[in-house]
Design a protein around this motif. Structure first.
Motif, short mmCIF file in Angstrom:
data_model
loop_
_atom_site.label_atom_id
_atom_site.label_comp_id
_atom_site.label_asym_id
_atom_site.label_seq_id
_atom_site.Cartn_x
_atom_site.Cartn_y
_atom_site.Cartn_z
N ASP A 16 0.87 -1.17 0.00
CA ASP A 16 0.00 0.00 0.00
C ASP A 16 0.91 1.23 0.00
O ASP A 16 1.77 1.36 0.87
CB ASP A 16 -0.87 -0.05 1.26
CG ASP A 16 -1.92 1.03 1.32
OD1 ASP A 16 -2.07 1.80 0.35
OD2 ASP A 16 -2.61 1.11 2.35
N VAL A 17 0.72 2.10 -1.00
CA VAL A 17 1.58 3.26 -1.17
C VAL A 17 0.72 4.50 -1.39
O VAL A 17 -0.25 4.46 -2.15
CB VAL A 17 2.52 3.08 -2.39
CG1 VAL A 17 3.44 4.26 -2.56
CG2 VAL A 17 3.30 1.80 -2.29
N ASP A 18 1.08 5.60 -0.76
CA ASP A 18 0.39 6.87 -0.98
C ASP A 18 0.49 7.24 -2.45
O ASP A 18 1.49 6.97 -3.12
CB ASP A 18 1.04 7.95 -0.11
CG ASP A 18 0.29 9.25 -0.17
OD1 ASP A 18 0.56 10.04 -1.10
OD2 ASP A 18 -0.57 9.47 0.70
N ARG A 19 -0.52 7.86 -2.96
CA ARG A 19 -0.59 8.21 -4.38
C ARG A 19 0.52 9.18 -4.81
O ARG A 19 0.86 9.27 -5.98
CB ARG A 19 -1.96 8.80 -4.67
CG ARG A 19 -2.22 9.17 -6.09
CD ARG A 19 -3.20 8.27 -6.77
NE ARG A 19 -3.27 8.62 -8.17
CZ ARG A 19 -4.37 8.92 -8.80
NH1 ARG A 19 -5.52 8.90 -8.17
NH2 ARG A 19 -4.33 9.21 -10.07
N ALA A 20 1.12 9.89 -3.86
CA ALA A 20 2.19 10.83 -4.19
C ALA A 20 3.47 10.12 -4.63
O ALA A 20 4.35 10.73 -5.23
CB ALA A 20 2.49 11.73 -2.99
N CYS A 21 3.59 8.84 -4.34
CA CYS A 21 4.78 8.08 -4.76
C CYS A 21 4.63 7.70 -6.24
O CYS A 21 3.59 7.16 -6.64
CB CYS A 21 4.91 6.81 -3.92
SG CYS A 21 6.32 5.78 -4.41
#
Length: 118
Positions: free
Chosen positions: A93-98
Protein backbone atom coordinates in the motif's frame (compact mmCIF):
# COMPACT_ATOMS: atom_id res chain seq x y z
CA UNK A 1 12.79 -13.83 10.29
CA UNK A 2 13.93 -12.92 6.76
CA UNK A 3 10.39 -12.06 5.60
CA UNK A 4 10.08 -9.23 8.11
CA UNK A 5 13.46 -7.82 7.14
CA UNK A 6 12.51 -7.84 3.43
CA UNK A 7 9.15 -6.16 4.09
CA UNK A 8 10.72 -3.56 6.38
CA UNK A 9 13.31 -2.71 3.73
CA UNK A 10 10.60 -2.45 1.07
CA UNK A 11 8.50 -0.03 3.13
CA UNK A 12 11.49 2.04 4.25
CA UNK A 13 12.99 2.34 0.75
CA UNK A 14 9.73 3.19 -1.01
CA UNK A 15 8.80 6.84 -0.56
CA UNK A 16 5.35 7.31 0.98
CA UNK A 17 4.82 3.56 1.46
CA UNK A 18 2.15 2.73 4.02
CA UNK A 19 2.91 -0.95 4.42
CA UNK A 20 3.50 -4.35 2.87
CA UNK A 21 2.17 -7.80 3.68
CA UNK A 22 3.06 -11.33 2.66
CA UNK A 23 -0.07 -13.48 2.42
CA UNK A 24 -0.74 -17.14 1.71
CA UNK A 25 -3.20 -18.70 -0.76
CA UNK A 26 -6.09 -18.21 1.66
CA UNK A 27 -5.37 -14.53 2.26
CA UNK A 28 -3.91 -15.21 5.70
CA UNK A 29 -1.12 -12.93 6.81
CA UNK A 30 2.30 -14.57 6.99
CA UNK A 31 4.15 -11.36 7.89
CA UNK A 32 3.52 -7.65 7.58
CA UNK A 33 5.43 -4.43 8.10
CA UNK A 34 3.49 -1.21 8.12
CA UNK A 35 3.28 2.34 9.34
CA UNK A 36 -0.46 1.98 9.97
CA UNK A 37 -2.68 -0.28 12.01
CA UNK A 38 -1.58 -3.87 11.22
CA UNK A 39 -5.26 -4.86 11.02
CA UNK A 40 -5.65 -2.52 8.04
CA UNK A 41 -2.82 -4.30 6.18
CA UNK A 42 -4.25 -7.73 7.05
CA UNK A 43 -7.66 -6.63 5.76
CA UNK A 44 -6.14 -5.43 2.47
CA UNK A 45 -4.06 -8.61 2.18
CA UNK A 46 -7.07 -10.86 2.77
CA UNK A 47 -8.92 -9.29 -0.15
CA UNK A 48 -6.08 -9.50 -2.64
CA UNK A 49 -7.12 -13.06 -3.48
CA UNK A 50 -10.37 -11.85 -4.99
CA UNK A 51 -8.53 -9.43 -7.26
CA UNK A 52 -5.90 -11.98 -8.34
CA UNK A 53 -8.52 -14.69 -8.97
CA UNK A 54 -10.45 -12.41 -11.32
CA UNK A 55 -7.30 -11.39 -13.17
CA UNK A 56 -6.17 -15.00 -13.53
CA UNK A 57 -9.55 -15.84 -15.07
CA UNK A 58 -8.91 -13.15 -17.68
CA UNK A 59 -5.32 -14.16 -18.41
CA UNK A 60 -6.41 -17.46 -19.98
CA UNK A 61 -8.66 -15.75 -22.50
CA UNK A 62 -6.33 -12.84 -23.24
CA UNK A 63 -3.30 -15.05 -23.95
CA UNK A 64 -0.92 -12.58 -22.38
CA UNK A 65 0.94 -14.99 -20.13
CA UNK A 66 1.00 -15.37 -16.38
CA UNK A 67 0.15 -12.35 -14.27
CA UNK A 68 3.11 -11.22 -12.18
CA UNK A 69 1.80 -8.05 -10.57
CA UNK A 70 -0.95 -5.47 -10.83
CA UNK A 71 -1.39 -1.89 -9.67
CA UNK A 72 -4.76 -0.63 -8.51
CA UNK A 73 -4.85 3.15 -8.30
CA UNK A 74 -7.45 4.78 -6.10
CA UNK A 75 -7.99 8.44 -5.33
CA UNK A 76 -5.58 8.39 -2.39
CA UNK A 77 -3.34 5.33 -2.80
CA UNK A 78 -1.78 2.72 -5.04
CA UNK A 79 -2.24 -0.91 -4.13
CA UNK A 80 0.36 -3.21 -5.69
CA UNK A 81 -0.33 -6.94 -5.71
CA UNK A 82 2.18 -9.49 -6.95
CA UNK A 83 2.58 -13.25 -7.11
CA UNK A 84 5.60 -14.82 -5.46
CA UNK A 85 4.55 -18.35 -6.39
CA UNK A 86 1.27 -20.29 -6.58
CA UNK A 87 0.83 -20.11 -2.81
CA UNK A 88 2.13 -16.70 -1.73
CA UNK A 89 1.57 -13.09 -2.73
CA UNK A 90 2.96 -9.72 -1.74
CA UNK A 91 0.73 -6.69 -1.29
CA UNK A 92 1.98 -3.13 -0.82
CA UNK A 93 0.00 0.00 0.00
CA UNK A 94 1.58 3.26 -1.17
CA UNK A 95 0.39 6.87 -0.98
CA UNK A 96 -0.59 8.21 -4.38
CA UNK A 97 2.19 10.83 -4.19
CA UNK A 98 4.78 8.08 -4.76
CA UNK A 99 5.59 7.52 -8.45
CA UNK A 100 4.22 4.12 -9.47
CA UNK A 101 7.34 3.19 -11.43
CA UNK A 102 9.53 3.73 -8.37
CA UNK A 103 7.16 1.75 -6.14
CA UNK A 104 7.10 -1.09 -8.69
CA UNK A 105 10.90 -1.11 -8.85
CA UNK A 106 11.19 -1.65 -5.09
CA UNK A 107 8.21 -4.04 -5.06
CA UNK A 108 9.68 -6.31 -7.75
CA UNK A 109 13.06 -6.35 -6.01
CA UNK A 110 11.30 -7.49 -2.82
CA UNK A 111 9.44 -10.22 -4.73
CA UNK A 112 12.77 -11.50 -6.06
CA UNK A 113 14.21 -11.61 -2.54
CA UNK A 114 11.08 -13.32 -1.17
CA UNK A 115 11.22 -15.98 -3.91
CA UNK A 116 14.69 -16.93 -2.69
CA UNK A 117 13.43 -17.31 0.90
CA UNK A 118 10.29 -19.33 0.16
Amino acid sequence: MPFQRILKTLVEETPRAVGAILVDWEGEAVQEWCLCDPYEMRFIGAHKGIILARLKEMQGSAQVGAIEDVVVTASERHLIIGCIDDDYSLVMDVDRACPVALALHHFRAAVTRLKKEI
